[in-house]
Design a protein around this motif. Sequence first.
Motif, PDB file in Angstrom:
ATOM      1  N   MET A   1       0.845  -1.180   0.000  1.00  9.83           N
ATOM      2  CA  MET A   1       0.000   0.000   0.000  1.00  9.83           C
ATOM      3  C   MET A   1       0.886   1.237   0.000  1.00  9.83           C
ATOM      4  SD  MET A   1      -3.183  -0.622   0.403  1.00  9.83           S
ATOM      5  CE  MET A   1      -4.570  -0.691   1.290  1.00  9.83           C
ATOM      6  N   ASN A   2       0.846   1.934  -1.072  1.00  8.38           N
ATOM      7  CA  ASN A   2       1.655   3.129  -1.178  1.00  8.38           C
ATOM      8  C   ASN A   2       0.716   4.338  -1.115  1.00  8.38           C
ATOM      9  OD1 ASN A   2       3.615   4.966  -1.553  1.00  8.38           O
ATOM     10  ND2 ASN A   2       4.082   4.410  -3.660  1.00  8.38           N
ATOM     11  N   GLU A   3       0.587   4.940   0.073  1.00  5.25           N
ATOM     12  CA  GLU A   3      -0.279   6.098   0.244  1.00  5.25           C
ATOM     13  C   GLU A   3       0.570   7.362   0.299  1.00  5.25           C
ATOM     14  OE1 GLU A   3      -2.829   5.810   3.580  1.00  5.25           O
ATOM     15  OE2 GLU A   3      -3.440   3.762   3.115  1.00  5.25           O
ATOM     16  N   LEU A   4       0.042   8.409  -0.307  1.00  4.01           N
ATOM     17  CA  LEU A   4       0.727   9.687  -0.231  1.00  4.01           C
ATOM     18  C   LEU A   4       0.333  10.370   1.072  1.00  4.01           C
ATOM     19  CD1 LEU A   4       0.307  10.991  -3.877  1.00  4.01           C
ATOM     20  CD2 LEU A   4       2.369  10.115  -2.796  1.00  4.01           C
ATOM     21  N   ARG A   5       1.291  10.568   1.913  1.00  5.52           N
ATOM     22  CA  ARG A   5       1.028  11.239   3.176  1.00  5.52           C
ATOM     23  C   ARG A   5       1.900  12.491   3.230  1.00  5.52           C
ATOM     24  NH1 ARG A   5       0.294   6.410   7.618  1.00  5.52           N
ATOM     25  NH2 ARG A   5      -1.443   5.443   6.536  1.00  5.52           N
ATOM     26  N   ASN A   6       1.368  13.518   2.635  1.00  4.79           N
ATOM     27  CA  ASN A   6       2.098  14.776   2.588  1.00  4.79           C
ATOM     28  C   ASN A   6       1.616  15.699   3.701  1.00  4.79           C
ATOM     29  OD1 ASN A   6      -0.390  15.440   1.643  1.00  4.79           O
ATOM     30  ND2 ASN A   6       0.271  16.007  -0.416  1.00  4.79           N
ATOM     31  N   ARG A   7       2.019  16.933   3.643  1.00  2.00           N
ATOM     32  CA  ARG A   7       1.683  17.912   4.684  1.00  2.00           C
ATOM     33  C   ARG A   7       0.176  18.139   4.770  1.00  2.00           C
ATOM     34  NH1 ARG A   7       1.605  23.852   4.907  1.00  2.00           N
ATOM     35  NH2 ARG A   7       2.059  24.440   7.040  1.00  2.00           N
ATOM     36  N   ALA A   8      -0.514  18.178   3.628  1.00  2.00           N
ATOM     37  CA  ALA A   8      -1.954  18.383   3.621  1.00  2.00           C
ATOM     38  C   ALA A   8      -2.675  17.240   4.324  1.00  2.00           C
ATOM     39  CB  ALA A   8      -2.456  18.530   2.186  1.00  2.00           C
ATOM     40  N   TRP A   9      -2.216  16.006   4.080  1.00  2.00           N
ATOM     41  CA  TRP A   9      -2.828  14.856   4.734  1.00  2.00           C
ATOM     42  C   TRP A   9      -2.616  14.918   6.239  1.00  2.00           C
ATOM     43  CZ3 TRP A   9      -0.953  10.784   7.652  1.00  2.00           C
ATOM     44  CH2 TRP A   9      -1.844   9.729   7.863  1.00  2.00           C
ATOM     45  N   ARG A  10      -1.391  15.262   6.658  1.00  2.00           N
ATOM     46  CA  ARG A  10      -1.091  15.355   8.094  1.00  2.00           C
ATOM     47  C   ARG A  10      -1.920  16.439   8.761  1.00  2.00           C
ATOM     48  NH1 ARG A  10       4.211  14.930   6.114  1.00  2.00           N
ATOM     49  NH2 ARG A  10       4.549  17.128   6.565  1.00  2.00           N
ATOM     50  N   ARG A  11      -2.099  17.575   8.098  1.00  2.00           N
ATOM     51  CA  ARG A  11      -2.927  18.652   8.668  1.00  2.00           C
ATOM     52  C   ARG A  11      -4.387  18.233   8.765  1.00  2.00           C
ATOM     53  NH1 ARG A  11      -2.436  24.110   5.913  1.00  2.00           N
ATOM     54  NH2 ARG A  11      -3.353  24.782   7.873  1.00  2.00           N
ATOM     55  N   PHE A  12      -4.886  17.531   7.755  1.00  2.00           N
ATOM     56  CA  PHE A  12      -6.264  17.048   7.763  1.00  2.00           C
ATOM     57  C   PHE A  12      -6.477  16.061   8.913  1.00  2.00           C
ATOM     58  CE2 PHE A  12      -9.161  13.645   6.436  1.00  2.00           C
ATOM     59  CZ  PHE A  12     -10.341  14.365   6.371  1.00  2.00           C
ATOM     60  N   LYS A  13      -5.579  15.108   9.059  1.00  2.00           N
ATOM     61  CA  LYS A  13      -5.718  14.123  10.123  1.00  2.00           C
ATOM     62  C   LYS A  13      -5.578  14.767  11.500  1.00  2.00           C
ATOM     63  CE  LYS A  13      -6.326  10.286   9.534  1.00  2.00           C
ATOM     64  NZ  LYS A  13      -7.609   9.592   9.462  1.00  2.00           N
ATOM     65  N   ASN A  14      -4.713  15.746  11.607  1.00  2.00           N
ATOM     66  CA  ASN A  14      -4.553  16.452  12.873  1.00  2.00           C
ATOM     67  C   ASN A  14      -5.832  17.188  13.240  1.00  2.00           C
ATOM     68  OD1 ASN A  14      -3.381  17.458  15.149  1.00  2.00           O
ATOM     69  ND2 ASN A  14      -2.340  19.145  14.097  1.00  2.00           N
ATOM     70  N   ARG A  15      -6.474  17.770  12.257  1.00  2.00           N
ATOM     71  CA  ARG A  15      -7.727  18.487  12.519  1.00  2.00           C
ATOM     72  C   ARG A  15      -8.847  17.518  12.908  1.00  2.00           C
ATOM     73  NH1 ARG A  15     -11.224  22.179   8.354  1.00  2.00           N
ATOM     74  NH2 ARG A  15     -12.697  22.884   9.893  1.00  2.00           N
ATOM     75  N   ILE A  16      -8.916  16.377  12.240  1.00  2.00           N
ATOM     76  CA  ILE A  16      -9.937  15.376  12.551  1.00  2.00           C
ATOM     77  C   ILE A  16      -9.730  14.829  13.960  1.00  2.00           C
ATOM     78  CG2 ILE A  16     -10.774  13.067  11.957  1.00  2.00           C
ATOM     79  CD1 ILE A  16     -11.740  15.175  10.061  1.00  2.00           C
ATOM     80  N   ASN A  17      -8.514  14.529  14.311  1.00  2.00           N
ATOM     81  CA  ASN A  17      -8.217  13.882  15.586  1.00  2.00           C
ATOM     82  C   ASN A  17      -8.124  14.846  16.758  1.00  2.00           C
ATOM     83  OD1 ASN A  17      -8.143  11.387  14.358  1.00  2.00           O
ATOM     84  ND2 ASN A  17      -5.975  11.576  13.837  1.00  2.00           N
ATOM     85  N   ARG A  20     -11.749  19.001  16.940  1.00  2.00           N
ATOM     86  CA  ARG A  20     -12.388  20.091  16.201  1.00  2.00           C
ATOM     87  C   ARG A  20     -12.698  19.621  14.793  1.00  2.00           C
ATOM     88  NH1 ARG A  20      -8.761  24.671  15.429  1.00  2.00           N
ATOM     89  NH2 ARG A  20      -7.302  23.032  15.049  1.00  2.00           N
ATOM     90  N   GLY A  21     -13.284  18.482  14.661  1.00  2.00           N
ATOM     91  CA  GLY A  21     -13.500  17.853  13.362  1.00  2.00           C
ATOM     92  C   GLY A  21     -14.361  18.670  12.429  1.00  2.00           C
ATOM     93  N   ILE A  22     -14.483  18.186  11.232  1.00  2.00           N
ATOM     94  CA  ILE A  22     -15.222  18.898  10.203  1.00  2.00           C
ATOM     95  C   ILE A  22     -16.705  18.965  10.552  1.00  2.00           C
ATOM     96  CG2 ILE A  22     -15.926  18.790   7.778  1.00  2.00           C
ATOM     97  CD1 ILE A  22     -13.188  17.677   7.157  1.00  2.00           C
ATOM     98  N   GLY A  23     -17.231  17.954  11.234  1.00  2.00           N
ATOM     99  CA  GLY A  23     -18.654  17.894  11.511  1.00  2.00           C
ATOM    100  C   GLY A  23     -19.132  18.777  12.642  1.00  2.00           C
TER     101      GLY A  23
END
Length: 71
Positions: A1-17, A20-23
Motif C-alpha cells: 500500500m503506497n499512500e501519499l502522506r504529505n503535509r496536507a494529509w497530516r494537517r487534515f488528520k490532525n484536525r480530525i483527531n 475540532r473535526g469537520i462535523g
Amino acid sequence: MNELRNRAWRRFKNRINSGRGIGTDDCWKPEKNWKMVYLRSEKLSRARQLGFEYPRKDIRQLLDIELINGE
C-alpha cells in the motif's frame, strides 16, 4: 500500500483527531454585530431567527399598509 502522506494529509488528520473535526458547529458562526451583516437577504433571515421584523416600520407605515390591505 503506497499512500501519499504529505503535509496536507497530516494537517487534515490532525484536525480530525484534535476534537475540532469537520462535523462540528465551530466552522460557522453568525455575525454578532448587526452592522457587519452586509446583504439584505442575510439581514432578513437573521431578523427572522432573532424574532423581529426587518426593516423596522414606524406606526405611520403600518397604518398605511393596513389601509391598503383593508380596501
